[in-house]
Design an enzyme around this catalytic site. Sequence first.
Site, mmCIF file in Angstrom:
data_model
loop_
_atom_site.group_PDB
_atom_site.id
_atom_site.type_symbol
_atom_site.label_atom_id
_atom_site.label_comp_id
_atom_site.label_asym_id
_atom_site.label_seq_id
_atom_site.Cartn_x
_atom_site.Cartn_y
_atom_site.Cartn_z
ATOM 1 N N LYS A 161 -62.708 13.072 138.612
ATOM 2 C CA LYS A 161 -61.590 12.052 137.940
ATOM 3 C C LYS A 161 -62.123 11.954 136.722
ATOM 4 C CE LYS A 161 -61.583 8.557 140.940
ATOM 5 N NZ LYS A 161 -62.507 9.180 141.858
ATOM 6 N N ARG A 205 -56.867 0.833 142.816
ATOM 7 C CA ARG A 205 -57.776 1.221 143.842
ATOM 8 C C ARG A 205 -57.321 0.637 145.390
ATOM 9 N NH1 ARG A 205 -62.250 3.216 141.246
ATOM 10 N NH2 ARG A 205 -64.052 3.433 142.701
ATOM 11 N N ARG A 211 -75.253 13.962 139.787
ATOM 12 C CA ARG A 211 -74.397 13.354 138.872
ATOM 13 C C ARG A 211 -75.561 12.695 137.711
ATOM 14 N NH1 ARG A 211 -69.329 9.931 138.842
ATOM 15 N NH2 ARG A 211 -70.374 9.002 140.678
ATOM 16 N N ARG A 257 -76.497 6.791 138.463
ATOM 17 C CA ARG A 257 -75.904 5.706 138.905
ATOM 18 C C ARG A 257 -76.435 5.160 140.325
ATOM 19 N NH1 ARG A 257 -69.523 6.432 138.365
ATOM 20 N NH2 ARG A 257 -69.696 5.458 140.412
ATOM 21 N N ARG A 265 -68.898 4.561 149.813
ATOM 22 C CA ARG A 265 -67.625 4.425 148.966
ATOM 23 C C ARG A 265 -66.567 5.542 149.403
ATOM 24 N NH1 ARG A 265 -70.767 6.495 144.107
ATOM 25 N NH2 ARG A 265 -68.694 6.555 143.013
#
Length: 224
Positions: A13, A88, A127, A160, A171
């Site tokens: 996203k 969300r 990431r 992160r 998640r």
Amino acid sequence: MVVVLLGPPGVGKGTQGAVLAETFGWDRIITGDLLRAARREGSRLGRQAQAYMDRGDLVPDELIVAMVRERLEGLDAGIGVLFDGFPRNVAQGEALEAVLPEVDRQVDGVLLFTAPDDVLVKRGSGRRNCPDCGRLYNVYFDPPRTEGECDDCGEALVHRSDDEPETVRHRLDVYREQTEPLVRYYRESGAVVLEIDGDQSIDDVTQAARRALEDAFDLEGDAA
Ligand code: AP5
């Protein structure tokens, strides 16, 4: 135009939102980035959000909705908006629906990105992001030219804290339980829901998303 980006953690996203916003000249409201900035600044919001984010749980709706409302009120009325990470859950979707008419807007479209869980966990573990300019990298799929350094501003890249495989898996559960019901919510509300296969190269996903938006809304993006 108001477009909501939906999809599980790591599906792309943020990556696609950056390109699409530039292509169409839109602004972005990225709740994850706003929360991470609040944490870095040590603000009250940042301190309240920290434990939820570290666990991979959603931050309480009232904090998020107030933050989004403030950002929306500051936006130029004539510019399109991409929402990344918000809403969300259905309660946030309803809150957005209540707030948008106050600024003469409505949700026009939803881009729903999909990819298998194992791909998402690997993307999370690879990431890296630049804490200064926000540019995203991936050590497996899209590495920086110099290891650990942002190509654009030279800043040291960070990983992160919620990108550890266990937290990504949690998640994903949170996404299925709380966020996925929004797909039905938007289909029933009459918004255009465009499903994009996120398990392709970054460029191919961009082309698919861009074409879907152009066809659905008769848009023309910047060719660059
Ligand atoms: P948030 O920051 O919103 O995280 P997320 O939705 O879980 O999404 P991600 O940022 O993990 O992934 P993405 O889909 O943007 O993928 P990306 O482009 O980075 O939320 C974090 C936390 O904040 C939440 O857990 C919650 O606590 C809190 N929060 C935020 N909003 C909230 C809200 N509204 N309400 C309550 N709490 C909220 O890509 C991932 C990686 O893959 C990158 O390295 C990228 O380079 C790579 N990549 C992307 N696309 C491809 C591709 N096609 N091929 C190969 N690699 C790719």
